[in-house]
Design a protein around this motif. Structure first.
Motif, PDB file in Angstrom:
ATOM      1  N   MET A  51       0.850  -1.034  -0.234  1.00 26.71           N
ATOM      2  CA  MET A  51       0.165   0.041  -0.052  1.00 26.71           C
ATOM      3  C   MET A  51       0.972   1.245   0.061  1.00 26.71           C
ATOM      4  N   GLY A  52       0.575   2.193  -0.890  1.00 22.60           N
ATOM      5  CA  GLY A  52       1.243   3.376  -0.845  1.00 22.60           C
ATOM      6  C   GLY A  52       1.107   4.245   0.475  1.00 22.60           C
ATOM      7  N   ASP A  53       1.989   5.384   0.388  1.00 21.77           N
ATOM      8  CA  ASP A  53       1.568   6.342   1.715  1.00 21.77           C
ATOM      9  C   ASP A  53       0.279   6.844   1.747  1.00 21.77           C
ATOM     10  N   GLU A  54      -0.251   7.452   2.897  1.00 21.05           N
ATOM     11  CA  GLU A  54      -1.556   7.925   2.892  1.00 21.05           C
ATOM     12  C   GLU A  54      -1.687   9.202   1.797  1.00 21.05           C
ATOM     13  N   SER A  55      -2.929   8.824   0.859  1.00 23.55           N
ATOM     14  CA  SER A  55      -3.148   9.929   0.084  1.00 23.55           C
ATOM     15  C   SER A  55      -3.743  11.184   0.668  1.00 23.55           C
ATOM     16  N   GLU A  56      -4.129  12.080  -0.406  1.00 24.20           N
ATOM     17  CA  GLU A  56      -4.877  13.402   0.248  1.00 24.20           C
ATOM     18  C   GLU A  56      -6.233  13.380   0.230  1.00 24.20           C
ATOM     19  N   LEU A  57      -6.791  12.216  -0.438  1.00 24.13           N
ATOM     20  CA  LEU A  57      -8.158  12.017  -0.202  1.00 24.13           C
ATOM     21  C   LEU A  57      -8.455  11.576   1.193  1.00 24.13           C
ATOM     22  N   GLN A  58      -9.522  12.301   1.495  1.00 25.43           N
ATOM     23  CA  GLN A  58     -10.443  12.021   2.820  1.00 25.43           C
ATOM     24  C   GLN A  58     -11.854  12.170   2.601  1.00 25.43           C
ATOM     25  N   THR A  59     -12.592  11.164   3.229  1.00 26.59           N
ATOM     26  CA  THR A  59     -14.148  11.164   3.220  1.00 26.59           C
ATOM     27  C   THR A  59     -14.433  11.120   4.637  1.00 26.59           C
ATOM     28  N   PHE A  60     -15.937  11.620   4.743  1.00 29.68           N
ATOM     29  CA  PHE A  60     -16.425  11.756   6.186  1.00 29.68           C
ATOM     30  C   PHE A  60     -17.606  10.980   6.402  1.00 29.68           C
ATOM     31  N   CYS A  61     -17.897  10.279   7.359  1.00 28.48           N
ATOM     32  CA  CYS A  61     -18.978   9.477   7.794  1.00 28.48           C
ATOM     33  C   CYS A  61     -19.447   9.884   8.916  1.00 28.48           C
TER      34      CYS A  61
ATOM     35  N   PHE B 212     -21.044   8.248  11.106  1.00 23.04           N
ATOM     36  CA  PHE B 212     -21.121   7.330  11.969  1.00 23.04           C
ATOM     37  C   PHE B 212     -19.980   6.424  12.223  1.00 23.04           C
ATOM     38  N   LYS B 213     -19.110   6.524  11.206  1.00 24.98           N
ATOM     39  CA  LYS B 213     -17.569   6.040  11.334  1.00 24.98           C
ATOM     40  C   LYS B 213     -16.491   6.932  11.525  1.00 24.98           C
ATOM     41  N   GLY B 214     -16.548   8.162  11.119  1.00 23.84           N
ATOM     42  CA  GLY B 214     -15.615   9.316  11.213  1.00 23.84           C
ATOM     43  C   GLY B 214     -14.841   9.623   9.900  1.00 23.84           C
ATOM     44  N   THR B 215     -13.662  10.077  10.041  1.00 26.98           N
ATOM     45  CA  THR B 215     -12.966  10.288   8.815  1.00 26.98           C
ATOM     46  C   THR B 215     -12.236   9.221   8.258  1.00 26.98           C
ATOM     47  N   ALA B 216     -12.146   8.976   6.891  1.00 29.50           N
ATOM     48  CA  ALA B 216     -11.537   7.813   6.462  1.00 29.50           C
ATOM     49  C   ALA B 216     -10.571   8.497   5.623  1.00 29.50           C
ATOM     50  N   THR B 217      -9.257   7.533   5.906  1.00 26.23           N
ATOM     51  CA  THR B 217      -8.217   8.096   5.102  1.00 26.23           C
ATOM     52  C   THR B 217      -7.819   6.893   4.014  1.00 26.23           C
ATOM     53  N   TYR B 218      -7.171   7.144   3.004  1.00 23.87           N
ATOM     54  CA  TYR B 218      -7.209   6.144   1.776  1.00 23.87           C
ATOM     55  C   TYR B 218      -5.651   6.011   1.546  1.00 23.87           C
ATOM     56  N   HIS B 219      -5.458   4.861   0.602  1.00 20.75           N
ATOM     57  CA  HIS B 219      -4.083   4.550   0.235  1.00 20.75           C
ATOM     58  C   HIS B 219      -4.036   3.892  -0.899  1.00 20.75           C
TER      59      HIS B 219
ATOM     60  N   ALA C  23      -5.505   3.660  -7.506  1.00 18.67           N
ATOM     61  CA  ALA C  23      -5.453   4.916  -6.602  1.00 18.67           C
ATOM     62  C   ALA C  23      -6.557   4.585  -5.887  1.00 18.67           C
ATOM     63  N   ASN C  24      -6.340   5.179  -4.383  1.00 21.30           N
ATOM     64  CA  ASN C  24      -7.343   5.173  -3.454  1.00 21.30           C
ATOM     65  C   ASN C  24      -8.223   4.048  -3.170  1.00 21.30           C
ATOM     66  N   SER C  25      -7.788   2.953  -3.361  1.00 24.35           N
ATOM     67  CA  SER C  25      -8.580   1.504  -3.301  1.00 24.35           C
ATOM     68  C   SER C  25      -8.613   0.887  -2.033  1.00 24.35           C
ATOM     69  N   VAL C  26      -7.949   1.637  -0.896  1.00 25.11           N
ATOM     70  CA  VAL C  26      -8.091   1.017   0.456  1.00 25.11           C
ATOM     71  C   VAL C  26      -8.292   2.188   1.171  1.00 25.11           C
ATOM     72  N   TRP C  27      -9.374   2.054   2.389  1.00 29.00           N
ATOM     73  CA  TRP C  27      -9.611   2.841   3.275  1.00 29.00           C
ATOM     74  C   TRP C  27      -9.601   2.524   4.578  1.00 29.00           C
ATOM     75  N   ALA C  28      -9.250   3.426   5.625  1.00 32.25           N
ATOM     76  CA  ALA C  28      -9.234   2.917   7.056  1.00 32.25           C
ATOM     77  C   ALA C  28      -9.662   4.078   8.040  1.00 32.25           C
ATOM     78  N   TYR C  29     -10.408   3.927   9.137  1.00 24.82           N
ATOM     79  CA  TYR C  29     -10.921   4.831  10.068  1.00 24.82           C
ATOM     80  C   TYR C  29      -9.791   4.644  10.933  1.00 24.82           C
ATOM     81  N   GLU C  30      -8.838   5.580  11.236  1.00 21.27           N
ATOM     82  CA  GLU C  30      -7.918   5.402  12.002  1.00 21.27           C
ATOM     83  C   GLU C  30      -8.344   5.967  13.568  1.00 21.27           C
ATOM     84  N   ASP C  31      -9.255   6.799  13.640  1.00 21.93           N
ATOM     85  CA  ASP C  31      -9.800   7.142  14.865  1.00 21.93           C
ATOM     86  C   ASP C  31     -11.312   7.144  14.698  1.00 21.93           C
ATOM     87  N   PRO C  32     -11.935   5.865  14.778  1.00 22.41           N
ATOM     88  CA  PRO C  32     -13.455   5.672  14.479  1.00 22.41           C
ATOM     89  C   PRO C  32     -14.275   6.390  15.376  1.00 22.41           C
ATOM     90  N   LEU C  33     -15.499   6.677  15.074  1.00 23.15           N
ATOM     91  CA  LEU C  33     -16.169   7.098  16.341  1.00 23.15           C
ATOM     92  C   LEU C  33     -16.897   5.932  16.974  1.00 23.15           C
TER      93      LEU C  33
END
Length: 523
Positions: A61-71, A73-80, A90-100
């Motif tokens: 997986m590449g470094d964290e990209s600039e893309l972020q999305t917001f949910c 119920f889950k929080g802010t998702a970062t992408y790799h 591009a941006n094919s993996v997401w993670a919630y590093e600090d989920p709600l």
């Protein structure tokens, strides 16, 4: 009491469950991830989503990209990116590093976007079908059956907040920001606060876009299409994304949400909710608001469209005429027979002024002229019906007293001439003069024109005579010429006798009105 209540029917929800045995995710023959600790998330309205621990991903997986999305119920998702031998996804993996709190079970886990994989080997697991939920209760019932009874956006906002409380949503504050189509006003901001007797309505001008309080606010963030905002305001979340959060926290708020209210024309408006329950918003209740947001947006869009229509009609055809058109007088021939004083105010020497000033400066002067005439007409109970080239057509309806209407027209004419005289002597660029004709009589006040293009105006002999008297004033050296029907309301008038006017069959008994500006008249 700030007590969350549970609707009688099942609502919006999130459930995270462990999967047993080996679960593998493939892209064709390439193994993307393999885990015995995989989880599945079931979320209302969404397909089941597989999550695996980050350590169980089998590709780079590449470094964290600039893309972020917001949910919400889950929080802010970062992408790799997913890096394969022959391509980079591009941006094919997401993670919630600090989920709600609702989604803490996926901390340290990642998910793959659907386009990144071709199939999943679930082993011995079977996924449940997606559950859409059965969302209903006081809020839905009101939106479907009674919300349309609200006649104003203020009344709707108050009822909306009350229904949210009734549904068990612990709101302390609710606000709606709607953008408008107005030459001076940027929009309306309706604010409901618990315990306040009335809705607070703010009317920001276009300067709001340059104001620091707006620039660094959730309202701007959401309006610019950057997604929703959720901010916990309790002691476990001391870091705030926007300055306003500290003010809300000081008032006892524990949770904050700002979400988009899209209109059908593409504009993004904003709904914000502030919670005062110790545990903040529940997933179920907050999900309900999201489910309802598109319906709520349509109600505000209807309110704003009507308000925008009224503003545009008032801007282009006048306040009284605009109200009549908006009230349904839209058919060709619709109108009333009224008695009124008609005033025709024409700019003198417009052709030479344009040649001397140039087009841009002439238009500025013309706008100043129209502004002066319109303001004085409105101040004296009249209405500007239209601008005709470099002239202004105004009407002063009789109402209950014809003498008052005639007097208002006469006072307007004198005030216009004297105001323009003051401007000429003040050394400003507005070196303009006018010629005014006023007549009184019965006119048709309504719609004329073609089937597809109508004009709301006055038609009748008085309108024709007023225009011809203005023309006569230009040639005779009088700024204001009125018909004999107007003269009884005049304090001083100079008899001009019976005047033969162009395209008027009978001579018209006329008078000239003198003003303080006549001493410096340059006819």
């Amino acid at each position: 009491m700030n007590v969350h209540t549970t609707p009688k029917t099942k609502g919006f929800g999130i459930s995270v469950e462990d999967l047993t045995g080996r679960v593998a995710i493939y892209r064709d023959k390439t193994l993307l991830a393999e885990s015995t600790r995989a989880k599945v998330m079931y979320e209302t309205r969404l397909p089941a989503t597989i999550y695996v621990p980050r350590a169980d991903v089998r590709v780079d997986m590449g470094d964290e990209s600039e893309l972020q999305t917001f949910c919400p119920f889950k929080g802010t998702a970062t992408y790799h990116d997913v890096i394969l031998e022959d391509q980079r996804l591009a941006n094919s993996v997401w993670a919630y590093e600090d989920p709600l709190p609702e989604s803490l079970a996926i901390r340290g886990y990642v998910g793959f976007v659907p386009d990144a994989y071709t199939h999943v080997d679930l082993g011995e697991n079977t996924l449940r079908d997606a559950e859409d939920g059965n969302i209903s209760g006081p809020l839905i019932d009101w939106l479907m059956r009674r919300a349309s009874d609200s006649k104003t956006p203020e009344a709707f906002t108050k009822a909306l907040a009350e229904k949210m409380l009734e549904h068990g949503i612990a709101i302390q504050r609710l606000s709606i920001l709607t953008w408008s189509l107005h030459p001076l006003i940027a929009g309306k901001h309706y604010i409901w606060e618990k315990g306040a007797a009335e809705i607070s309505t703010n009317v920001p001008t276009y300067e709001i876009h340059d104001h620091p309080a707006y620039i660094n606010s959730p309202l701007r963030h959401v309006s610019n299409g950057l997604g929703g905002v959720r901010q916990r305001l309790n002691d476990d979340n001391p870091h705030n994304s926007f300055p306003i959060m500290e003010d809300l926290r000081a008032k006892g708020a524990t949770d904050y949400v700002a979400m988009p209210l899209p209109f059908s024309d593409g504009r993004t408006n904003v709904l914000t909710l502030t919670c005062d329950h110790p545990d903040g918003f529940t997933t179920e209740n907050l999900g309900l608001v999201f489910e309802c947001s598109s319906v709520i947006a349509r109600f505000y869009e209807v309110f704003m469209q009507r308000e925008n229509a009224q503003v545009l009609l008032e801007t282009y055809v006048g306040k009284r005429s605009g109200a009549r058109v908006l009230g349904g007088e839209i058919r060709r021939g619709d109108g009333d027979e009224i008695d009124a004083a008609i005033m025709f105010c024409d700019l003198r020497n417009s052709t030479s002024l344009e040649e001397q000033l140039g087009r841009a400066d002439y238009i500025n002067l013309l706008n100043d002229f129209f502004e002066t005439v319109s303001g004085i007409v409105h101040d004296n109970g009249g209405e500007v019906l239209k601008f005709i080239g470099d002239a202004v057509l105004s009407v002063f309806p009789e109402g209950e007293d014809s003498i008052v209407a005639r007097g208002n027209a006469q006072r307007s004419a004198i005030a216009i001439v004297e105001k323009l005289g003051e401007l000429r002597q003040s050394g400003t660029e507005a070196h303009c003069d006018c010629s005014i004709g006023i007549a009184y009589g019965q006119v048709t006040y309504g719609n004329v024109g073609s089937r597809e293009r109508l004009d709301f105006t006055v038609i009748g002999q008085a309108a024709n005579v007023a225009a011809r008297l203005g023309e006569y004033g230009k040639s005779s050296g009088h700024r204001i010429v009125v018909s004999g029907d107007i003269q009884p309301a005049c304090t001083s008038a100079i008899p001009l006798g019976d005047i033969k006017l162009h395209n008027v069959s009978l001579p018209v008994t006329s008078f000239a009105l003198s003003t303080s500006a006549d001493a410096v008249l340059n006819a």
